[in-house]
Write a protein that holds these residues in place. Structure first.
Motif, PDB file in Angstrom:
ATOM      1  N   TYR A  77       1.323 -10.695  -0.740  1.00  0.00           N
ATOM      2  CA  TYR A  77       1.996 -11.815  -1.470  1.00  0.00           C
ATOM      3  C   TYR A  77       2.881 -11.380  -2.593  1.00  0.00           C
ATOM      4  O   TYR A  77       4.020 -11.632  -2.674  1.00  0.00           O
ATOM      5  CB  TYR A  77       0.777 -12.573  -2.068  1.00  0.00           C
ATOM      6  N   LEU A  78       2.668 -10.248  -3.328  1.00  0.00           N
ATOM      7  CA  LEU A  78       3.567  -9.895  -4.312  1.00  0.00           C
ATOM      8  C   LEU A  78       4.605  -9.200  -3.891  1.00  0.00           C
ATOM      9  O   LEU A  78       5.782  -9.290  -4.493  1.00  0.00           O
ATOM     10  CB  LEU A  78       2.667  -8.422  -5.019  1.00  0.00           C
ATOM     11  N   SER A  79       4.647  -8.706  -2.589  1.00  0.00           N
ATOM     12  CA  SER A  79       6.084  -8.233  -2.214  1.00  0.00           C
ATOM     13  C   SER A  79       6.786  -9.262  -1.841  1.00  0.00           C
ATOM     14  O   SER A  79       8.278  -9.199  -1.912  1.00  0.00           O
ATOM     15  CB  SER A  79       5.714  -7.324  -0.829  1.00  0.00           C
ATOM     16  N   LYS A  80       6.359 -10.427  -0.941  1.00  0.00           N
ATOM     17  CA  LYS A  80       7.179 -11.422  -1.034  1.00  0.00           C
ATOM     18  C   LYS A  80       7.792 -12.153  -2.148  1.00  0.00           C
ATOM     19  O   LYS A  80       8.880 -12.698  -1.996  1.00  0.00           O
ATOM     20  CB  LYS A  80       6.399 -12.521   0.081  1.00  0.00           C
ATOM     21  N   LEU A  81       6.845 -12.298  -3.323  1.00  0.00           N
ATOM     22  CA  LEU A  81       7.245 -12.953  -4.489  1.00  0.00           C
ATOM     23  C   LEU A  81       8.471 -12.140  -5.058  1.00  0.00           C
ATOM     24  O   LEU A  81       9.519 -12.520  -5.471  1.00  0.00           O
ATOM     25  CB  LEU A  81       6.046 -13.203  -5.426  1.00  0.00           C
ATOM     26  N   GLY A  82       8.214 -10.606  -4.898  1.00  0.00           N
ATOM     27  CA  GLY A  82       9.255 -10.011  -5.265  1.00  0.00           C
ATOM     28  C   GLY A  82      10.589 -10.138  -4.581  1.00  0.00           C
ATOM     29  O   GLY A  82      11.907 -10.033  -5.206  1.00  0.00           O
ATOM     30  N   SER A  96       8.584  -6.049 -11.459  1.00  0.00           N
ATOM     31  CA  SER A  96       7.325  -5.814 -11.642  1.00  0.00           C
ATOM     32  C   SER A  96       6.462  -6.027 -10.540  1.00  0.00           C
ATOM     33  O   SER A  96       5.313  -5.523 -10.212  1.00  0.00           O
ATOM     34  CB  SER A  96       6.746  -6.764 -12.706  1.00  0.00           C
ATOM     35  N   LEU A  97       6.612  -7.099  -9.578  1.00  0.00           N
ATOM     36  CA  LEU A  97       5.696  -7.616  -8.584  1.00  0.00           C
ATOM     37  C   LEU A  97       5.870  -6.535  -7.470  1.00  0.00           C
ATOM     38  O   LEU A  97       5.199  -6.111  -6.805  1.00  0.00           O
ATOM     39  CB  LEU A  97       6.771  -8.992  -8.001  1.00  0.00           C
ATOM     40  N   LEU A  98       7.277  -5.970  -7.319  1.00  0.00           N
ATOM     41  CA  LEU A  98       7.317  -4.914  -6.155  1.00  0.00           C
ATOM     42  C   LEU A  98       6.534  -3.701  -6.393  1.00  0.00           C
ATOM     43  O   LEU A  98       5.969  -2.726  -5.580  1.00  0.00           O
ATOM     44  CB  LEU A  98       9.044  -4.538  -5.860  1.00  0.00           C
ATOM     45  N   LYS A  99       6.734  -3.126  -7.705  1.00  0.00           N
ATOM     46  CA  LYS A  99       5.800  -2.157  -8.102  1.00  0.00           C
ATOM     47  C   LYS A  99       4.365  -2.225  -8.116  1.00  0.00           C
ATOM     48  O   LYS A  99       3.702  -1.285  -7.764  1.00  0.00           O
ATOM     49  CB  LYS A  99       6.279  -1.621  -9.616  1.00  0.00           C
ATOM     50  N   ARG A 100       3.831  -3.656  -8.387  1.00  0.00           N
ATOM     51  CA  ARG A 100       2.278  -3.590  -8.292  1.00  0.00           C
ATOM     52  C   ARG A 100       1.860  -3.709  -6.847  1.00  0.00           C
ATOM     53  O   ARG A 100       0.981  -3.033  -6.354  1.00  0.00           O
ATOM     54  CB  ARG A 100       2.352  -5.091  -8.619  1.00  0.00           C
ATOM     55  N   ALA A 101       2.882  -4.220  -5.846  1.00  0.00           N
ATOM     56  CA  ALA A 101       2.777  -4.072  -4.532  1.00  0.00           C
ATOM     57  C   ALA A 101       2.981  -2.709  -3.855  1.00  0.00           C
ATOM     58  O   ALA A 101       1.865  -2.172  -3.101  1.00  0.00           O
ATOM     59  CB  ALA A 101       3.745  -4.936  -3.664  1.00  0.00           C
ATOM     60  N   VAL A 102       3.446  -2.017  -4.376  1.00  0.00           N
ATOM     61  CA  VAL A 102       3.685  -0.345  -3.899  1.00  0.00           C
ATOM     62  C   VAL A 102       2.369   0.307  -4.447  1.00  0.00           C
ATOM     63  O   VAL A 102       1.836   0.961  -3.648  1.00  0.00           O
ATOM     64  CB  VAL A 102       4.913   0.243  -4.563  1.00  0.00           C
ATOM     65  N   ALA A 103       2.043  -0.029  -5.709  1.00  0.00           N
ATOM     66  CA  ALA A 103       0.745   0.747  -6.205  1.00  0.00           C
ATOM     67  C   ALA A 103      -0.470   0.365  -5.348  1.00  0.00           C
ATOM     68  O   ALA A 103      -1.272   1.147  -4.836  1.00  0.00           O
ATOM     69  CB  ALA A 103       0.450   0.295  -7.439  1.00  0.00           C
ATOM     70  N   ILE A 104      -0.462  -0.975  -4.948  1.00  0.00           N
ATOM     71  CA  ILE A 104      -1.700  -1.560  -4.062  1.00  0.00           C
ATOM     72  C   ILE A 104      -1.650  -0.836  -2.613  1.00  0.00           C
ATOM     73  O   ILE A 104      -2.596  -0.379  -2.244  1.00  0.00           O
ATOM     74  CB  ILE A 104      -1.782  -2.819  -3.877  1.00  0.00           C
ATOM     75  N   TYR A 105      -0.697  -0.898  -2.030  1.00  0.00           N
ATOM     76  CA  TYR A 105      -0.377  -0.333  -0.656  1.00  0.00           C
ATOM     77  C   TYR A 105      -0.686   1.037  -0.577  1.00  0.00           C
ATOM     78  O   TYR A 105      -1.318   1.661   0.150  1.00  0.00           O
ATOM     79  CB  TYR A 105       0.959  -0.446  -0.060  1.00  0.00           C
ATOM     80  N   THR A 106      -0.046   1.878  -1.666  1.00  0.00           N
ATOM     81  CA  THR A 106      -0.353   3.147  -1.702  1.00  0.00           C
ATOM     82  C   THR A 106      -1.860   3.637  -1.827  1.00  0.00           C
ATOM     83  O   THR A 106      -2.325   4.475  -1.275  1.00  0.00           O
ATOM     84  CB  THR A 106       0.457   4.042  -3.134  1.00  0.00           C
ATOM     85  N   LYS A 107      -2.392   2.846  -3.017  1.00  0.00           N
ATOM     86  CA  LYS A 107      -3.926   3.202  -3.135  1.00  0.00           C
ATOM     87  C   LYS A 107      -4.770   2.671  -1.733  1.00  0.00           C
ATOM     88  O   LYS A 107      -5.790   3.565  -1.493  1.00  0.00           O
ATOM     89  CB  LYS A 107      -4.603   2.352  -4.310  1.00  0.00           C
ATOM     90  N   LYS A 108      -4.421   1.638  -1.080  1.00  0.00           N
ATOM     91  CA  LYS A 108      -5.348   1.241   0.153  1.00  0.00           C
ATOM     92  C   LYS A 108      -4.949   1.963   1.148  1.00  0.00           C
ATOM     93  O   LYS A 108      -5.713   2.099   2.157  1.00  0.00           O
ATOM     94  CB  LYS A 108      -5.017  -0.174   0.289  1.00  0.00           C
ATOM     95  N   LEU A 109      -3.555   2.071   1.486  1.00  0.00           N
ATOM     96  CA  LEU A 109      -3.030   2.518   2.735  1.00  0.00           C
ATOM     97  C   LEU A 109      -2.827   3.974   2.919  1.00  0.00           C
ATOM     98  O   LEU A 109      -2.397   4.673   4.002  1.00  0.00           O
ATOM     99  CB  LEU A 109      -2.082   1.688   3.285  1.00  0.00           C
ATOM    100  N   GLY A 110      -2.235   4.581   1.693  1.00  0.00           N
ATOM    101  CA  GLY A 110      -1.589   5.538   1.540  1.00  0.00           C
ATOM    102  C   GLY A 110       0.043   5.691   1.255  1.00  0.00           C
ATOM    103  O   GLY A 110       0.510   4.634   1.506  1.00  0.00           O
ATOM    104  N   ARG A 111       0.599   6.534   1.084  1.00  0.00           N
ATOM    105  CA  ARG A 111       2.095   6.537   0.639  1.00  0.00           C
ATOM    106  C   ARG A 111       2.750   6.349   1.827  1.00  0.00           C
ATOM    107  O   ARG A 111       3.968   5.582   1.810  1.00  0.00           O
ATOM    108  CB  ARG A 111       2.470   7.623  -0.051  1.00  0.00           C
ATOM    109  N   ASN A 112       2.763   7.065   2.867  1.00  0.00           N
ATOM    110  CA  ASN A 112       3.516   7.069   3.997  1.00  0.00           C
ATOM    111  C   ASN A 112       3.395   5.836   4.862  1.00  0.00           C
ATOM    112  O   ASN A 112       2.676   6.155   6.274  1.00  0.00           O
ATOM    113  CB  ASN A 112       3.356   8.329   4.737  1.00  0.00           C
ATOM    114  N   ARG A 113       3.344   4.797   4.503  1.00  0.00           N
ATOM    115  CA  ARG A 113       3.412   3.587   5.122  1.00  0.00           C
ATOM    116  C   ARG A 113       4.629   2.451   5.195  1.00  0.00           C
ATOM    117  O   ARG A 113       5.560   2.780   4.253  1.00  0.00           O
ATOM    118  CB  ARG A 113       2.241   2.576   4.697  1.00  0.00           C
TER     119      ARG A 113
END
Length: 203
Positions: A77-82, A96-113
């Motif tokens: 949702y944050l990525s789309k809003l960004g 701000s929105l995109l950075k939050r999305a990156v942080a969540i994706y990285t935490k949950k899925l890993g960086r190389n996604r």
């Protein structure tokens, strides 16, 4: 090499051209003229309301999932809003929105996604619009590392990324790297039969 670069630069110029078709004015009555104006404004309103409706829906979803603010769904949702905020030129909010999305994706899925690379790709556009070319280069380097490590990455999307990265380096006044990226993207597009080359989304 110069031919490929020339093709890439020509495509960039063509993509920058925006054509608008004007509606024919009514020649019969004031009512016809009013209908014409309403038709014209109605189309614009539908385009605007469509974007607003999507944004409103996403913000409601964000509110509904506030308790689960670190979920993968929230990152989406944050990525789309960004992306929407970028289109509206609300770059501070978009960043701000995109950075939050990156942080969540990285935490949950890993960086190389691919999800992380996609957010970074949009973030690059934000930096370019704000003339923050150094930040755009840094984000491009991060996204490139991910794209190159993803085995099943879409060739066309990767070529489009390389094409845009070439223009990041052009803006950063690094012509050698710009040429290298534009050439690499040109080779991939050529291997794909140049399909979609003219449809590359620019920054």
């Amino acid at each position: 090499r110069l031919i490929v670069v020339g093709i890439a630069l020509s495509a960039f110029i063509m993509l920058a051209v925006f054509s608008v078709k004007s509606l024919n004015a009514s020649k019969h009555s004031q009512q016809g003229h009013t209908i014409h104006k309403e038709s014209k404004s109605g189309k614009a309103n539908r385009r605007t309301s469509g974007l607003s409706m999507e944004e409103e829906s996403l913000r409601r979803l964000v509110d509904l999932h506030r308790r689960d603010s670190e979920s993968i769904s929230m990152a989406g949702y944050l990525s789309k809003l960004g992306t929407i905020e970028t289109q509206k030129s609300n770059f501070a909010s978009a960043e701000s929105l995109l950075k939050r999305a990156v942080a969540i994706y990285t935490k949950k899925l890993g960086r190389n996604r691919i999800e992380v690379a996609s957010c970074l790709d949009t973030l690059i556009g934000v930096y370019m619009h704000e003339h923050r070319y150094s930040d755009a280069v840094t984000a491009s380097i991060e996204a490139e590392k991910i794209y190159r490590q993803i085995q099943d990455a879409d060739d066309r999307k990767f070529a489009e990324f390389l094409f845009r990265t070439g223009h990041v380096y052009l803006a950063a006044e690094d012509s050698k790297k710009a040429e290298a990226y534009l050439n690499e993207s040109g080779k991939i597009f050529a291997a794909l039969g140049m399909k979609g080359f003219k449809d590359v989304d620019m920054l």
